[in-house]
Design a protein around this motif. Structure first.
Motif, PDB file in Angstrom:
ATOM      1  N   ASP A   1     -18.388  13.075  58.127  1.00 45.55           N
ATOM      2  CA  ASP A   1     -17.631  12.984  59.263  1.00 45.55           C
ATOM      3  C   ASP A   1     -18.584  13.175  60.566  1.00 45.55           C
ATOM      4  O   ASP A   1     -19.830  13.459  60.590  1.00 45.55           O
ATOM      5  CB  ASP A   1     -16.288  13.926  59.611  1.00 45.55           C
TER       6      ASP A   1
ATOM      7  N   HIS B   1      -5.377  14.878  72.252  1.00 39.70           N
ATOM      8  CA  HIS B   1      -6.164  13.841  71.913  1.00 39.70           C
ATOM      9  C   HIS B   1      -5.750  13.802  70.287  1.00 39.70           C
ATOM     10  O   HIS B   1      -5.769  14.366  69.423  1.00 39.70           O
ATOM     11  CB  HIS B   1      -7.574  14.097  71.806  1.00 39.70           C
ATOM     12  N   LYS B   2      -5.376  12.229  70.062  1.00 38.98           N
ATOM     13  CA  LYS B   2      -5.259  12.129  68.572  1.00 38.98           C
ATOM     14  C   LYS B   2      -6.493  11.985  67.948  1.00 38.98           C
ATOM     15  O   LYS B   2      -6.583  12.357  66.674  1.00 38.98           O
ATOM     16  CB  LYS B   2      -4.924  10.520  68.399  1.00 38.98           C
ATOM     17  N   HIS B   3      -7.701  11.880  68.237  1.00 39.23           N
ATOM     18  CA  HIS B   3      -8.729  11.530  67.480  1.00 39.23           C
ATOM     19  C   HIS B   3      -9.714  13.044  67.666  1.00 39.23           C
ATOM     20  O   HIS B   3      -9.311  13.938  68.728  1.00 39.23           O
ATOM     21  CB  HIS B   3      -9.796  10.461  68.154  1.00 39.23           C
TER      22      HIS B   3
ATOM     23  N   PRO C   1     -12.308   7.255  71.599  1.00 41.68           N
ATOM     24  CA  PRO C   1     -12.350   7.762  70.193  1.00 41.68           C
ATOM     25  C   PRO C   1     -13.808   7.611  69.586  1.00 41.68           C
ATOM     26  O   PRO C   1     -14.646   8.254  69.170  1.00 41.68           O
ATOM     27  CB  PRO C   1     -11.543   6.840  69.303  1.00 41.68           C
ATOM     28  N   GLU C   2     -14.646   6.563  70.241  1.00 45.70           N
ATOM     29  CA  GLU C   2     -15.812   6.166  70.055  1.00 45.70           C
ATOM     30  C   GLU C   2     -16.946   7.116  70.631  1.00 45.70           C
ATOM     31  O   GLU C   2     -17.762   7.670  69.792  1.00 45.70           O
ATOM     32  CB  GLU C   2     -16.428   4.880  69.973  1.00 45.70           C
TER      33      GLU C   2
ATOM     34  N   GLU D   1     -14.545   9.460  57.065  1.00 48.73           N
ATOM     35  CA  GLU D   1     -13.842   9.190  58.373  1.00 48.73           C
ATOM     36  C   GLU D   1     -14.199   7.937  58.523  1.00 48.73           C
ATOM     37  O   GLU D   1     -15.464   7.615  58.756  1.00 48.73           O
ATOM     38  CB  GLU D   1     -14.224  10.232  59.432  1.00 48.73           C
TER      39      GLU D   1
ATOM     40  N   ARG E   1     -14.009   5.901  61.426  1.00 48.04           N
ATOM     41  CA  ARG E   1     -14.885   5.426  62.545  1.00 48.04           C
ATOM     42  C   ARG E   1     -16.224   5.963  62.494  1.00 48.04           C
ATOM     43  O   ARG E   1     -17.151   5.057  62.508  1.00 48.04           O
ATOM     44  CB  ARG E   1     -14.337   6.418  63.660  1.00 48.04           C
TER      45      ARG E   1
ATOM     46  N   TYR F   1      -9.129   8.075  60.056  1.00 47.46           N
ATOM     47  CA  TYR F   1      -9.712   7.105  60.745  1.00 47.46           C
ATOM     48  C   TYR F   1     -10.552   7.914  61.740  1.00 47.46           C
ATOM     49  O   TYR F   1     -11.841   7.437  61.813  1.00 47.46           O
ATOM     50  CB  TYR F   1      -8.746   6.128  61.629  1.00 47.46           C
ATOM     51  N   ASP F   2      -9.937   8.836  62.661  1.00 46.17           N
ATOM     52  CA  ASP F   2     -10.683   9.382  63.710  1.00 46.17           C
ATOM     53  C   ASP F   2     -10.674  11.090  63.349  1.00 46.17           C
ATOM     54  O   ASP F   2     -10.489  11.669  64.434  1.00 46.17           O
ATOM     55  CB  ASP F   2     -10.079   9.046  64.978  1.00 46.17           C
ATOM     56  N   HIS F   3     -10.513  11.357  62.158  1.00 40.62           N
ATOM     57  CA  HIS F   3     -10.450  12.808  61.882  1.00 40.62           C
ATOM     58  C   HIS F   3      -9.152  13.401  62.512  1.00 40.62           C
ATOM     59  O   HIS F   3      -9.333  14.595  63.124  1.00 40.62           O
ATOM     60  CB  HIS F   3     -11.749  13.735  62.392  1.00 40.62           C
ATOM     61  N   GLU F   4      -8.003  12.744  62.364  1.00 40.21           N
ATOM     62  CA  GLU F   4      -7.019  13.083  63.035  1.00 40.21           C
ATOM     63  C   GLU F   4      -6.446  14.509  62.454  1.00 40.21           C
ATOM     64  O   GLU F   4      -6.383  14.481  61.132  1.00 40.21           O
ATOM     65  CB  GLU F   4      -5.758  12.096  62.948  1.00 40.21           C
TER      66      GLU F   4
END
Ligand SMILES: [Zn+2]
Length: 296
Positions: free
Chosen positions: A11, A21-23, A40-41, A72, A74, A102-105
């Motif tokens: 990750d 924040h979702k990510h 997120p990026e 993860e 992303r 995906y983004d360590h949610e």
């Protein structure tokens, strides 16, 4: 004989949840402007993962060490973009690749205040799984929840997405353990936490305390060897869990390590594996364990 799984959460450098924040955001970025943390990026630092990668992968590949990665999506995608030459080193028949969001949610929304509906979580995990399968040209069957936090829908969603196993639950034990069925389709491979009152004291089988200087290398080796010695049940397993960036990023000092320090951490890790093998551990992965032990 006990199986030992080496599990690497691949990750962004120390992913932390942030309110609204979702990510996840890399710890080193958390004080940046909202413009950055909202993206997120831009919330990803891969410096630690990148600097850890070569010494680690060289050891794993040279010795053909069976290893399980929980990716993860992303970070894997970015890693591919930034490190094209290194990326192909992840394609090995002795590696198993699983999913880690995906983004360590935070799938529960407890830390971020943002809950996922069942449909949203399904779509999230489906797209992350596809991303990893495409990037690595492999099938993904295993899951580890970011922050080890499953939502009340996650296991059902894993069934629908044709996963076979999960590894997101801690289990107290002083010896190797066995996986169990968590629903009709999914096998749970818990992660051991030793009891406080044991000689190992309360220890999660993550290498966190080693890399954070909270336990000496000697103590960590002694503890794992002890769990191995306690494992009288044939074919039980122990997992050793770590993060892709932790060889190179010291959380409590909030700093990246020097090349020499990184090398020292990699050597501590390889010494641990060597010692466990000397004591009869069989290094393996969850999928191999399922193939070799027809229990379900
Ligand atoms: Zn993680």
């Amino acid at each position: 004989m006990s199986y030992v799984f080496i599990c690497i959460d691949f990750d962004r450098d120390y992913a932390i949840p942030m309110d609204k924040h979702k990510h996840a955001v890399s710890n080193i970025i958390k004080n940046e402007s909202e413009e950055i943390t909202k993206d997120p990026e831009l919330s990803v630092s891969l410096k630690g993962t990148i600097e850890s990668f070569n010494p680690l992968i060289t050891y794993l590949n040279d010795n053909k060490v069976p290893t399980t990665f929980y990716h993860e999506a992303r970070s894997l995608k970015l890693f591919n973009k930034l490190q094209q030459n290194s990326f192909s080193k992840l394609n090995q028949p002795f590696f198993e690749h699983g999913l880690h969001g995906y983004d360590h949610e935070d799938l529960t929304g407890e830390e971020t205040g943002i809950k996922f509906s069942e449909d949203e979580e399904f779509e999230l995990l489906q797209s992350a799984k596809k991303e990893i399968e495409n990037l690595l040209s492999t099938e993904v069957h295993g899951f580890r929840a970011p922050y080890m936090k499953l939502s009340s829908n996650t296991i059902d969603i894993l069934s629908k997405l044709e996963f076979t196993h999960d590894s997101s639950i801690y289990k107290q034990s002083e010896a190797g353990i066995f996986p169990y069925k968590i629903n009709d389709d999914i096998i749970e491979f818990p992660v051991i936490k030793t009891p406080k009152e044991s000689v190992m004291k309360g220890m999660y089988t993550y290498l966190w305390p080693l890399f954070e200087g909270k336990r000496s290398e000697e103590e960590v080796v002694k503890n794992y060897v002890q769990i191995l010695k306690n494992s009288k049940d044939k074919n039980s397993y122990i997992s050793i869990n770590l993060h892709s960036w932790h060889f190179a990023y010291f959380i409590s000092q909030n700093r990246y390590l020097t090349k020499t320090e990184i090398q020292k951490n990699v050597v501590a890790f390889t010494n641990l594996i060597d010692k466990l093998e000397e004591h009869g551990a069989m290094i393996s992965t969850p999928t191999r364990w399922l193939e070799e032990n027809n229990l379900f």
